[in-house]
Design a protein around this motif. Structure first.
Motif, short mmCIF file in Angstrom:
data_model
loop_
_atom_site.label_atom_id
_atom_site.label_comp_id
_atom_site.label_asym_id
_atom_site.label_seq_id
_atom_site.Cartn_x
_atom_site.Cartn_y
_atom_site.Cartn_z
N TYR A 89 0.89 -1.14 0.06
CA TYR A 89 -0.05 -0.02 -0.11
C TYR A 89 0.80 1.38 0.01
CZ TYR A 89 -3.83 3.16 1.18
OH TYR A 89 -4.57 4.29 1.11
N LYS A 149 1.07 4.25 -2.92
CA LYS A 149 0.83 5.48 -2.54
C LYS A 149 2.21 6.39 -3.20
CE LYS A 149 -1.52 7.36 0.70
NZ LYS A 149 -1.87 7.59 2.05
N LYS A 171 -3.40 6.10 -9.12
CA LYS A 171 -4.23 6.60 -8.23
C LYS A 171 -5.30 5.41 -7.96
CE LYS A 171 -4.19 11.85 -8.69
NZ LYS A 171 -4.96 12.92 -8.88
N GLN A 172 -5.80 4.83 -9.18
CA GLN A 172 -6.72 3.55 -9.13
C GLN A 172 -6.01 2.48 -8.61
OE1 GLN A 172 -9.80 3.92 -9.80
NE2 GLN A 172 -9.40 6.06 -10.10
N ARG A 173 -4.63 2.19 -8.86
CA ARG A 173 -3.94 1.07 -8.17
C ARG A 173 -4.13 1.11 -6.71
NH1 ARG A 173 -0.67 1.80 -13.07
NH2 ARG A 173 -1.04 0.36 -14.37
N VAL A 174 -4.03 2.41 -6.19
CA VAL A 174 -3.79 2.44 -4.71
C VAL A 174 -5.23 2.02 -4.34
CG1 VAL A 174 -4.14 4.09 -2.63
CG2 VAL A 174 -2.37 4.68 -4.80
N LYS A 175 -6.35 2.27 -4.90
CA LYS A 175 -7.71 1.88 -4.31
C LYS A 175 -7.93 0.37 -4.60
CE LYS A 175 -10.05 6.30 -5.84
NZ LYS A 175 -11.18 6.78 -6.62
N SER A 176 -7.49 -0.08 -5.84
CA SER A 176 -7.20 -1.45 -5.77
C SER A 176 -6.48 -2.46 -4.77
CB SER A 176 -6.62 -1.93 -7.24
OG SER A 176 -6.88 -3.34 -7.52
N GLU A 180 -5.76 -1.43 -1.69
CA GLU A 180 -6.65 -1.23 -0.65
C GLU A 180 -7.62 -2.49 -0.51
OE1 GLU A 180 -9.06 2.07 2.21
OE2 GLU A 180 -8.24 2.57 0.40
N LEU A 181 -8.42 -2.65 -1.61
CA LEU A 181 -9.30 -3.55 -1.56
C LEU A 181 -8.64 -4.92 -1.45
CD1 LEU A 181 -11.46 -2.38 -4.48
CD2 LEU A 181 -12.11 -2.35 -1.88
#
Length: 449
Positions: A277, A281, A355-360, A362-363
């Protein structure tokens, strides 16, 4: 404008260099360790040995070293550029001349000329203002170096998990060996009883044959358990980066200790501590710096330059000639076929993807934590059920053994009870192994070693 820029650049350079040197020094492994053979290792000792010697960790450390030098490379254009040139030549020439006077023959003369030339020059150039292009590039490289640091931590966590699993598998295989040795002993005892009953004529030959089959099956399972122990020891030695033939002995911790899990706390801890993670970031920060750099590439560069030198020109009377120059240069690419526009658009797209990979990420982390929590809870329940199963199987085997010895039970009833007891003990051992592995995976899921 020039002096503050140089001071700020130099300060930034020193901060980056000192911080990276300190981090690398802390990551450097020790070179001395106690001998492994001849002593029983704890789990913490095995992990420490692996973290010290594992070459995959050393490789990521050198990857970080390369990334930190890339920061210095990106910063270098902001610092003064000094170059020197020295030229020395020696030449030789010849000439022929002819003269004639009235009434005299032609006179021919030959001349040789030598010439020595020496020139030396020192030039200095300094980028005065570039709208922050190189600072943005340096920032991007610095974030990527921090990503490399997280790669080191990620590799350490993976190695720690591998050690924990192999360590547990050694204990699990040892537990299976003991279970199978007891099964062999029980089967051999039943075989002797069946032979005794057959010799006195109270049991048929088929009981002896069935008992012999049970002994053979128990011995086969024992061989498999011993082979599993050798395989697990090879895996542990490999994870610790030691000779695979080392007779590693480990301390038994294959016991059940119930744990209470706070899912909310574990999720927060995982998001804070997982290196994946933090890498995601940091990659966003690097992409933002790259996007700033590509935008500032649309603006000009202002540079100052100067040179000083001198030399001697050959001849009969060599002279020392001095020269110096000062210059100010404004360079601005007005049209490059759309290259900078495309580069800027590419950087913006990479930023959005990061930015989208950060969300992915985290999931994925939350899913990983939830799955390992479920595995821990399931293993705890299986252990409790297996303990009850073992107790029931032991009682059933005791009753079947008594019935068989009293002559009222059959060999089939006895062997079924023996097989059920062995399977129950194996189930308990498997549940204990899965529990310890699930705890290790939970540590990894929340970013612990």
């Amino acid at each position: 404008m020039r002096v503050p820029l140089l001071s700020g650049s130099l300060a930034f350079f020193l901060v980056v260099l000192v911080s990276t040197e300190c981090a690398f020094a802390q990551a450097a492994p020790a070179t001395e360790r106690a001998p492994i053979a001849g002593r029983t290792l704890t789990l913490d000792e095995c992990i420490a040995i692996a973290l010290e010697a594992q070459p995959s960790i050393q490789a990521t450390l050198y990857d970080y070293a390369a990334a930190r030098y890339a920061v210095n490379e990106a910063l270098a254009p902001l610092l003064p550029q000094i170059a020197g040139t020295v030229t020395a030549t020696k030449s030789e020439g010849s000439s022929v001349s002819a003269s004639k006077t009235t009434g005299q023959p032609i006179v021919t003369q030959s001349f040789k000329q030598f010439s020595d030339t020496f020139l030396a020059q020192v030039s200095l150039s300094q980028l005065l203002f570039d709208f922050g292009k190189n600072l943005a590039a340096t920032e991007a490289k610095r974030k990527l170096a921090e990503v490399a640091v997280e790669s080191v931590e990620l590799q350490r966590q993976l190695i720690s998990l591998a050690v924990k699993v192999a360590y547990t598998d050694i204990l699990f295989s040892g537990r299976l060996i003991r279970v199978q040795e007891q099964a062999v002993q029980r089967a051999e005892l039943n075989l002797r009883s069946a032979k005794g009953f057959f010799e006195v004529g109270t049991r048929p030959k088929s009981d002896v044959a069935r008992a012999e089959v049970d002994v053979a099956n128990a011995r086969v399972d024992l061989i498999r358990a011993r082979n599993a122990l050798r395989t697990a020891r090879v895996a542990l030695n490999t994870a610790m980066a030691i000779n695979v033939d080392t007779p590693t002995e480990v301390q038994d911790n294959l016991v059940f200790e119930a744990v209470n899990l706070d899912r909310g706390q574990l999720r927060g801890e995982a998001v804070r501590q997982r290196p994946e993670y933090r890498q995601a970031k940091l990659t966003v920060s690097a992409a933002e710096a790259t996007e700033r750099q590509t935008f500032r590439n649309f603006f000009p560069d202002i540079s100052g330059s100067g040179s000083y030198g001198g030399g001697q020109l050959g001849g009969n009377q060599p002279q020392l000639n001095e020269n110096w120059t000062l210059g100010l240069t404004l360079s601005w690419s007005l049209f490059d076929g759309g290259f900078r526009i495309a580069k800027h658009q590419e950087a913006k797209a990479n930023l959005e993807a990061a930015k989208q990979r950060v969300k992915s990420t985290e999931l994925d982390i939350i899913q990983n934590v939830e799955q390992t929590e479920i595995a821990v809870e399931e293993a705890q329940e299986r252990i409790q059920a297996a303990q009850v199963l073992v107790a029931s199987a032991q009682e059933n085997f005791r009753l079947a053994q008594g019935r068989f010895d009293a002559g009222v039970g059959t060999i089939l009833e006895l062997t079924d009870a023996q097989l059920a007891l062995t399977q129950a003990q194996n189930t308990e051992a498997q549940a204990l192994r899965d529990y310890r592995v699930a705890l290790a995976q939970l540590d990894r899921a929340v970013g612990r070693r």
